[in-house]
Design a protein around this motif. Structure first.
Motif, PDB file in Angstrom:
ATOM      1  N   UNK A 196      -8.219 -11.034   0.407  1.00  0.00           N
ATOM      2  CA  UNK A 196      -8.577 -10.197  -1.009  1.00  0.00           C
ATOM      3  C   UNK A 196      -7.760  -9.612  -1.386  1.00  0.00           C
ATOM      4  N   UNK A 197      -7.173  -9.205  -2.892  1.00  0.00           N
ATOM      5  CA  UNK A 197      -7.061  -8.422  -3.057  1.00  0.00           C
ATOM      6  C   UNK A 197      -6.811  -6.796  -3.203  1.00  0.00           C
ATOM      7  N   UNK A 198      -6.631  -6.201  -2.505  1.00  0.00           N
ATOM      8  CA  UNK A 198      -6.908  -4.947  -1.999  1.00  0.00           C
ATOM      9  C   UNK A 198      -6.956  -3.663  -1.243  1.00  0.00           C
ATOM     10  N   UNK A 199      -7.034  -5.013  -0.355  1.00  0.00           N
ATOM     11  CA  UNK A 199      -7.743  -4.426   1.141  1.00  0.00           C
ATOM     12  C   UNK A 199      -6.146  -4.931   1.791  1.00  0.00           C
ATOM     13  N   UNK A 200      -5.687  -4.144   2.955  1.00  0.00           N
ATOM     14  CA  UNK A 200      -4.659  -3.737   3.761  1.00  0.00           C
ATOM     15  C   UNK A 200      -4.646  -4.804   5.024  1.00  0.00           C
ATOM     16  N   UNK A 201      -3.031  -4.993   4.835  1.00  0.00           N
ATOM     17  CA  UNK A 201      -2.815  -6.146   5.829  1.00  0.00           C
ATOM     18  C   UNK A 201      -1.343  -6.121   6.555  1.00  0.00           C
ATOM     19  N   UNK A 202      -1.712  -6.228   7.691  1.00  0.00           N
ATOM     20  CA  UNK A 202      -0.639  -6.343   8.378  1.00  0.00           C
ATOM     21  C   UNK A 202      -0.674  -7.338   9.445  1.00  0.00           C
ATOM     22  N   UNK A 203       1.255  -8.557   9.370  1.00  0.00           N
ATOM     23  CA  UNK A 203       1.265  -9.920   9.679  1.00  0.00           C
ATOM     24  C   UNK A 203       2.336  -9.677  10.512  1.00  0.00           C
ATOM     25  N   UNK A 204       1.908 -10.436  11.741  1.00  0.00           N
ATOM     26  CA  UNK A 204       2.651 -10.689  12.643  1.00  0.00           C
ATOM     27  C   UNK A 204       2.988 -12.020  13.082  1.00  0.00           C
ATOM     28  N   UNK A 205       3.964 -12.487  13.360  1.00  0.00           N
ATOM     29  CA  UNK A 205       4.393 -14.455  13.349  1.00  0.00           C
ATOM     30  C   UNK A 205       4.880 -15.186  14.783  1.00  0.00           C
ATOM     31  N   UNK A 227      -9.695  -2.332   4.889  1.00  0.00           N
ATOM     32  CA  UNK A 227     -10.649  -1.810   4.035  1.00  0.00           C
ATOM     33  C   UNK A 227      -9.676  -0.444   4.044  1.00  0.00           C
ATOM     34  N   UNK A 228      -9.406  -0.234   2.226  1.00  0.00           N
ATOM     35  CA  UNK A 228      -8.671   1.156   2.221  1.00  0.00           C
ATOM     36  C   UNK A 228      -9.898   2.227   2.647  1.00  0.00           C
ATOM     37  N   UNK A 229      -9.588   3.046   3.172  1.00  0.00           N
ATOM     38  CA  UNK A 229      -9.964   4.043   4.149  1.00  0.00           C
ATOM     39  C   UNK A 229      -9.950   3.921   5.592  1.00  0.00           C
ATOM     40  N   UNK A 230     -10.254   2.172   5.935  1.00  0.00           N
ATOM     41  CA  UNK A 230     -10.121   2.264   6.991  1.00  0.00           C
ATOM     42  C   UNK A 230      -9.189   2.414   8.545  1.00  0.00           C
ATOM     43  N   UNK A 231      -8.848   3.277   9.683  1.00  0.00           N
ATOM     44  CA  UNK A 231      -7.848   4.160  10.201  1.00  0.00           C
ATOM     45  C   UNK A 231      -7.160   2.738  10.281  1.00  0.00           C
ATOM     46  N   UNK A 232      -5.714   2.660  10.693  1.00  0.00           N
ATOM     47  CA  UNK A 232      -5.642   1.368  10.837  1.00  0.00           C
ATOM     48  C   UNK A 232      -5.113   1.086  12.727  1.00  0.00           C
ATOM     49  N   UNK A 233      -4.728   2.156  12.790  1.00  0.00           N
ATOM     50  CA  UNK A 233      -4.696   1.566  14.255  1.00  0.00           C
ATOM     51  C   UNK A 233      -5.071   1.007  15.104  1.00  0.00           C
ATOM     52  N   UNK A 234      -6.408   0.352  15.394  1.00  0.00           N
ATOM     53  CA  UNK A 234      -6.900  -0.013  16.105  1.00  0.00           C
ATOM     54  C   UNK A 234      -6.503  -2.019  15.513  1.00  0.00           C
ATOM     55  N   UNK A 235      -6.319  -1.952  13.953  1.00  0.00           N
ATOM     56  CA  UNK A 235      -6.225  -2.655  14.228  1.00  0.00           C
ATOM     57  C   UNK A 235      -4.449  -3.453  13.832  1.00  0.00           C
ATOM     58  N   UNK A 236      -3.847  -2.413  13.198  1.00  0.00           N
ATOM     59  CA  UNK A 236      -1.780  -3.153  13.754  1.00  0.00           C
ATOM     60  C   UNK A 236      -1.784  -3.073  15.547  1.00  0.00           C
ATOM     61  N   UNK A 237      -2.989  -2.597  16.144  1.00  0.00           N
ATOM     62  CA  UNK A 237      -2.427  -2.733  17.513  1.00  0.00           C
ATOM     63  C   UNK A 237      -2.585  -3.815  18.224  1.00  0.00           C
ATOM     64  N   UNK A 238      -4.292  -4.198  17.431  1.00  0.00           N
ATOM     65  CA  UNK A 238      -4.676  -6.211  18.074  1.00  0.00           C
ATOM     66  C   UNK A 238      -3.482  -6.995  18.194  1.00  0.00           C
ATOM     67  N   UNK A 239      -2.570  -6.734  16.015  1.00  0.00           N
ATOM     68  CA  UNK A 239      -2.052  -7.746  16.139  1.00  0.00           C
ATOM     69  C   UNK A 239      -0.372  -7.563  16.710  1.00  0.00           C
TER      70      UNK A 239
END
Length: 466
Positions: free
Chosen positions: A310-319, A382-394
């Motif tokens: 979805x356009x407008x969400x925040x993304x971080x990818x690992x592969x 989503x914008x405004x959410x703390x990115x730390x835990x999502x980045x740590x998961x990836x």
């Protein structure tokens, strides 16, 4: 490009004369929308954005950038998760107005402008029952996808997108326009097929088409508590799969938010009905809670993924590249699904086999031709959410897969800082690719896409991180 200070004012004057209101500066109407990418986590401030409509304007913009010492980036589809289409303080060559698609059905090829997306191409080829090799998302630009690889549902039958690149019109850093193909600038044609946007601006691609009135495809989803068994069964199915069958797998959020494990077969044989026994074998891996497999046009196959990114969400990818789906890798994937931090996040496994694996390792710049799975770890919030835990998961998921992974990784998805893995990804093609870089872009103008670092010497061969 040089150590001289950028002259943004002169560049703006020169480009405004040629482009008029298609040159955008901060504050101009349309500028904010033009620098907004699919990944809203990207926040860059380019000095100028040139919306070109043809190769001549691209050549002019390149000459102006060189004269005014401006760093460059190129925006085509703009779907690179790391936002490398935009460069702080630089000039963006925006190709999004260049979306023409010309089909030559008798010759079984199509010419695609540099800003065209997969949806643009299929809209033209589909009425003729023709397709091109694409990724799984219709909004992705064909140029960026094709230059670095192009995994997708047709991989087993027709190879990667880059395996179907017959030729390309390229504007080099000095503004010269060349046509690369087997009979002219063959070395550039070789480098473009896997080397990414490191040699020039590709303003048109000539792609092979394939006759495909319909595919047998669709989503089959199972409960999370069956995930380990499903993935082990998936491993057995893809080991037996013919070229006609390419099967994606992974984890997506279900209706209640809990992840579900999925398999997504695409069977593209002359008779789609011949794929039903394979579908039944996949259905039998567990107790499906979603089953959407049916014959459908190829464009409809890709539409099934339209809602996922979805356009407008925040993304971080690992592969990671997995040579086999070992039990330990299955456990790591299932554990990652259980620990997922967002209902938007995804794990995806792309199936590389068949026609793609029979291309010679040195025939294109793409470095890995053995059967494998490409794993995408896609953290989304989503914008405004703390990115730390999502980045740590990836990061944690990528690290858990690393002991089971092949060296390197898919350059189109590697993070900008992962240059060590980039070198390993190209394997024995690395030195030849570096020579091509020095030949076609000796000044390192195209350095915004770091899959091929322009200035560092080639490291000696040796082991490195997975």
């Amino acid at each position: 490009m040089t150590s001289a200070a950028p002259d943004v004012r002169l560049a703006a004057t020169l480009l405004r004369e040629a482009l008029g209101d298609r040159l955008l500066l901060p504050g101009d109407p349309g500028h904010a929308a033009a620098v907004r990418l699919w990944n809203a986590a990207v926040d860059r401030a380019p000095a100028l954005l040139a919306r070109c409509v043809d190769a001549e304007e691209v050549a002019l913009a390149l000459r102006v950038a060189r004269r005014c010492h401006l760093p460059l980036s190129v925006r085509a589809g703009g779907h690179d998760w790391a936002g490398r289409a935009l460069r702080d303080g630089g000039l963006v060559l925006d190709l999004t107005l260049m979306r023409r698609v010309d089909l030559d059905a008798p010759a079984e090829e199509v010419t695609v402008a540099g800003g065209a997306t997969a949806a643009d191409v299929l809209a033209v080829t589909g009425p003729h029952d023709l397709v091109v090799a694409t990724g799984v998302v219709r909004a992705v630009g064909m140029a960026g996808l094709t230059l670095a690889g192009g995994y997708g549902p047709l991989c087993g039958r027709y190879g990667l997108a880059l395996d179907n690149l017959l030729g390309a019109e390229v504007v080099l850093a000095d503004g010269r326009r060349v046509t690369a193909g087997p009979g002219h600038d063959a070395e550039l044609h070789w480098a473009l097929r896997g080397g990414g946007g490191n040699f020039g601006v590709v303003t048109a691609l000539r792609l092979r088409t394939h006759r495909l009135p319909a595919a047998l495809a669709g989503m089959i989803m199972f409960p999370l508590d069956q995930a380990a068994a499903v993935l082990r069964g998936y491993r057995a199915v893809i080991a037996d799969a013919p070229d006609e069958l390419t099967v994606m797998a992974g984890f997506l959020a279900g209706a209640g938010g809990e992840p579900l494990v999925f398999v997504f077969p695409t069977y593209v044989g002359p008779d789609p009905a011949a794929g039903w026994p394979w579908v039944e074998r996949l259905r039998a891996l567990g107790d499906p809670v979603v089953d959407q497999v049916a014959p459908m046009p190829y464009d409809e196959v890709l539409r099934m993924f339209d809602g996922g990114m979805v356009d407008g969400n925040h993304y971080l990818l690992r592969t990671r590249w997995l040579g086999t789906l070992a039990d330990a890798a299955v456990e790591a994937l299932v554990d990652a699904a259980r620990r997922i931090t967002s209902p938007y996040s995804t794990l995806a496994l792309h199936h590389f086999h068949g026609a793609a694996s029979r291309v010679g390792a040195g025939d294109t710049a793409f470095g890995l031709r053995a059967d494998h799975l490409l794993v995408e770890v896609i953290a989304v919030w989503r914008p405004g959410d703390d990115p730390g835990r999502h980045r740590e998961w990836a990061e944690r998921t990528s690290a858990a897969l690393a002991p089971h992974a092949l060296p390197g990784g898919y350059p189109n998805l590697l993070a900008p800082a992962e240059t060590d893995r980039v070198r390993l990804a190209y394997g024995d093609n690395w030195d030849r690719l570096r020579r091509a870089k020095r030949r076609y872009d000796p000044r390192g103008v195209f350095s915004a896409v770091p899959t091929l670092p322009p200035s560092t010497p080639s490291p000696p061969p040796g082991p490195g991180p997975g």
